[in-house]
Design an enzyme around this catalytic site. Sequence first.
Site, PDB file in Angstrom:
ATOM      1  N   SER A 275       0.787  -1.244   0.000  1.00  0.00           N
ATOM      2  CA  SER A 275       0.000   0.000   0.000  1.00  0.00           C
ATOM      3  C   SER A 275       0.813   1.284   0.000  1.00  0.00           C
ATOM      4  O   SER A 275       0.257   2.347  -0.267  1.00  0.00           O
ATOM      5  CB  SER A 275      -0.926   0.010   1.206  1.00  0.00           C
ATOM      6  OG  SER A 275      -1.774  -1.110   1.138  1.00  0.00           O
ATOM      7  N   THR A 276       2.109   1.219   0.331  1.00  0.00           N
ATOM      8  CA  THR A 276       2.890   2.460   0.287  1.00  0.00           C
ATOM      9  C   THR A 276       2.892   3.025  -1.135  1.00  0.00           C
ATOM     10  O   THR A 276       3.075   4.211  -1.329  1.00  0.00           O
ATOM     11  CB  THR A 276       4.349   2.218   0.732  1.00  0.00           C
ATOM     12  OG1 THR A 276       4.840   1.058   0.079  1.00  0.00           O
ATOM     13  CG2 THR A 276       4.439   2.030   2.220  1.00  0.00           C
TER      14      THR A 276
END
Lengths: 569, 115
Positions: A275-276
């Site tokens: 998700s970064t």
Amino acid sequence: MNAPLQKLRQLILPPRPDPARSRRIAEGRLMIGCLVALGIFITIGVRIVGLADASASTRLAQSAAAITIERGRILDRKGRLLAGNLPITVLHADPSEIMDARDAAAKLAPFLNHHDHASLIKLLTKKTRYVELDRQLPPKRHAQILQLGIPGVYFAKGAVRVYPREHAAAHILGHVDTDNIGIAGIEKSLNAKLAAGEDVTLSIDLGLQAVIRREIQQQIDKFEAIGGAGILLDIKSGEMLAVASLPDFNPNQFALASDDMRFNRATKGLYEMGSTFKVLNTAIALESGAATTNQRFEVSKPMRVSRFTITDYHPHNKPLNVPEILIYSSNIGSARMAEAIGAETQRAFMDKLGLLDRLELELPEISRPLSPKRWHRTTTVTVSYGHGISISPAHLASAVAAASGNGQWIQPTLLKRQTGDSSLRLRVFSEQTARAVRSMMRLVISHEDGTGNFAEARGYMVGGKTGTAEKIQIGGYNKKANLATFVATFPVHDPRYVIVILVDEPKGQKHSHGYATAGWVVAPAIRRIVEQIAPMLGVLPVDEKSPLIRQKLLLDFTIGNEEATLASY
Amino acid sequence: MRLILLSALILVGLGTTLYQVKTGIDERQDRLQQLELRIADTKRDIAVLEAEWAYLSRPERVMTLSGDLLQMTPIGQDRILPLDAIPMRIEFGQTGLKKIVFNPVIQPQKKDQAE
């Protein structure tokens, strides 16, 4: 008066010869005498000059032999010693000069660590003219062996490479072999410069490095993880202030380090960052015009793309806007944004951010990211939340620095840059986009529903994004092996630093209520790191509610049912 | 005749000077060598001390020592202020000269007293 004197003279001296003749004889003798004297002086002069010249040249030869060029040192950005040379004495012998090998071996054996009587006899009877008995002879042993007075045993001065800071920055420094030739890290990549005796100043700050290394180690211990990595990047100069990879090793005992310890996870390790990547996805969507900050995307139903089904960790039953997608970390929302961006544009941005090619750091330990050759629809969708593309933590740090800093991608470096150094800069995002992105990143931490609450270091205005990705294994993903990542930018009102911390395979613990997500594993480390390094970096805490700070950020986001304010933590 | 005598004298003078220059060079070269050796020795000593200092000032070691022996902890954000935030009192003396007095507000720490 004159006559008697004249008589006296005739009595004592013989009569005067002819004056003209005697003058000729005298001149002739004098001439011969002069020539002889001249000849002698010339001979002496030539001899003196010759001798003086000869002794000078032999001296020069001697001093040249004594002074060998010492390998350059490696220093941190503040001039602290990271790798240097320690003088040592090498004990060696010429077996052909040893008269009684058995006796010599018996005398020497008690003073040497690496040899016993038998092995010494074997060495001293070898048919060579040089055998090394001890590479690092302590001064006391030196004196003792000198006392033994064994003919054929010699001492030589040498230098050994030492890494006085031990584990700190071990992966960056690398190592040299027994001939002092670099075989890993900076020692290898800058071997030519170091071998010529030049010092190398790194961009690394030892103090920051130690803090980051310790905090990652603490999280690895707490969550029984198998490893971790951390990077601190200066957004404005592209200098890497800290690069840590754990487990690490003591470079002074390089041979004892396992392959896993020697592996540099920060620059060589490739991971699906999860998700970064939504930070990058958001920036690309805003920059390409595929979305505006208040545009909403449908996320209520799982999304099907060919054979994948994309779901959210926490389902939402109403459409989410762009900041909400980031704060709640919605996979479906990110996927929909990526579809609006389109494959071509997304790939072009990934390329500009350097995520499709090797990151040209001054290290041999770098690798090319794993990305699909053809950019299918599934690729576009999965890349939006950080799957289907594997990059190194260093890649992530430099890409996020561009997206959340001033919009420029700067070639990162491990060497200290002078101010005004012309480094490779590439405008990828506008100032406006970068400002929107970091304002949203701030909300991930400051908003009560954000996933990164534990990273809140009060006053330092940290923005960030969590990422918890399942690790790839053969034939799919391993649900039990996670990769917890956190990327943070601070201070968001005046972005200066990006931190990437990664913890490999953390396991849920009682104290984390069974969670092993980035929000639980890495976010607290980010808070502690920022609290410790901000004073070292000269970043002052600010009052988030002050208008001066607020005007530097975008605040008109609607999060949940109410207007979000950055002060709501 | 006089010329020959003169040149002989000059030769003697030159020879002596040359000899003295040569011995002077010898002496200086010996000194130079000694100095070079001393410099090399000092450099070796410096290298040893530098390595030792670097080893002893490892941040890990300093962090452990400062924590264990001095009870030092990372400084909290509430204890850092920019200079502007510190109240300064500007006093005007009789001569009209300005005198800036550093006047921080020191609050007693109750926690320490309890211990």
